[in-house]
Design a protein around this motif. Sequence first.
Motif, short mmCIF file in Angstrom:
data_model
loop_
_atom_site.label_atom_id
_atom_site.label_comp_id
_atom_site.label_asym_id
_atom_site.label_seq_id
_atom_site.Cartn_x
_atom_site.Cartn_y
_atom_site.Cartn_z
N CYS A 1 0.84 -1.19 0.00
CA CYS A 1 0.00 0.00 0.00
C CYS A 1 0.88 1.24 0.00
O CYS A 1 2.10 1.16 0.18
N GLY A 2 0.26 2.39 -0.20
CA GLY A 2 1.01 3.62 -0.24
C GLY A 2 1.52 4.04 1.12
O GLY A 2 0.80 3.94 2.13
N VAL A 3 2.76 4.49 1.17
CA VAL A 3 3.37 5.04 2.38
C VAL A 3 3.89 6.44 2.06
O VAL A 3 4.72 6.60 1.16
N THR A 4 3.39 7.42 2.77
CA THR A 4 3.81 8.80 2.59
C THR A 4 4.53 9.27 3.85
O THR A 4 4.04 9.02 4.96
N VAL A 5 5.66 9.93 3.69
CA VAL A 5 6.38 10.48 4.84
C VAL A 5 6.39 11.99 4.73
O VAL A 5 6.82 12.55 3.71
N GLU A 6 5.89 12.65 5.76
CA GLU A 6 5.81 14.11 5.76
C GLU A 6 6.75 14.68 6.82
O GLU A 6 6.85 14.13 7.92
N THR A 7 7.41 15.77 6.49
CA THR A 7 8.22 16.49 7.47
C THR A 7 7.29 17.41 8.23
O THR A 7 6.89 18.47 7.73
N ALA A 8 6.90 16.99 9.43
CA ALA A 8 5.88 17.73 10.17
C ALA A 8 5.96 17.42 11.65
O ALA A 8 6.48 16.37 12.06
N ASP A 9 5.43 18.33 12.45
CA ASP A 9 5.33 18.18 13.90
C ASP A 9 3.91 17.70 14.22
O ASP A 9 2.93 18.34 13.82
N VAL A 10 3.79 16.60 14.93
CA VAL A 10 2.46 16.05 15.23
C VAL A 10 1.62 17.04 16.03
O VAL A 10 0.38 17.01 15.96
#
Length: 236
Positions: free
Chosen positions: A88-97
Amino acid sequence: MNDCFDFKPFRIYHDRCAMRVGTDGVLLGAWFEVPAGSRVLDVGAGSGLIAMMAAMRGAGEVVGLEIDAEAAAQARDNVALAAGVLPCGVTVETADVLTYATPSLFDVVVSNPPFHVEQTAAPDKRRAQARQADLLPYDRLIAAAARLLRDGGSFQVVWPYGSASDFLMAASTAGFSLRRQTVVVTKDGARPKRVLLHLVKAPYLDTIPRHDTLVLFDADGRKTPEYQSLTGDFYL
């Protein structure tokens, strides 16, 4: 140090990450419940290991959040290298939860969060960010998970055994109930160091929480059958 860690389904490069692949991440990635087709959020994705394990274990969509830009870039590279095997698709975002927003809530939030309490600040700021709890206090992490989960969704973490009761109290205050708790012991007779927690966004559950113990190694230093069974799809 090795620049990568080989698993059965894929290779993880971690030389650009402040925290490398370790037992905590592998245990959590193999242990946490992944309902088929679920939307999963991995908080503190690091090298992308847990996010990629979630994809292999039946998730329908996986988003990894990583505040460190260099680690996030390496996680995206790892996902790209494994694109041919990830179901399945895996997206990684540079972000603060703590500030992350999404139009669709998640079914599962999973995290191997920073939980070390240091007497002095670590000289490596990236490593401090990945390790130290004061940079992501657990009460704020719990509140973020509650905000990003649908009702009935799960929040699953690995946490130090010694402060698990404080974590669970804060989670209960935020509207979570405990479904399962697995105490992790390195070998028989050793003091527990970690606990795996499965919490549900619900004020109460109809079932009694499950409590169990996972021993990693026998007296001769060999992996126990339980540890082998849990991680057998991943460790070589």
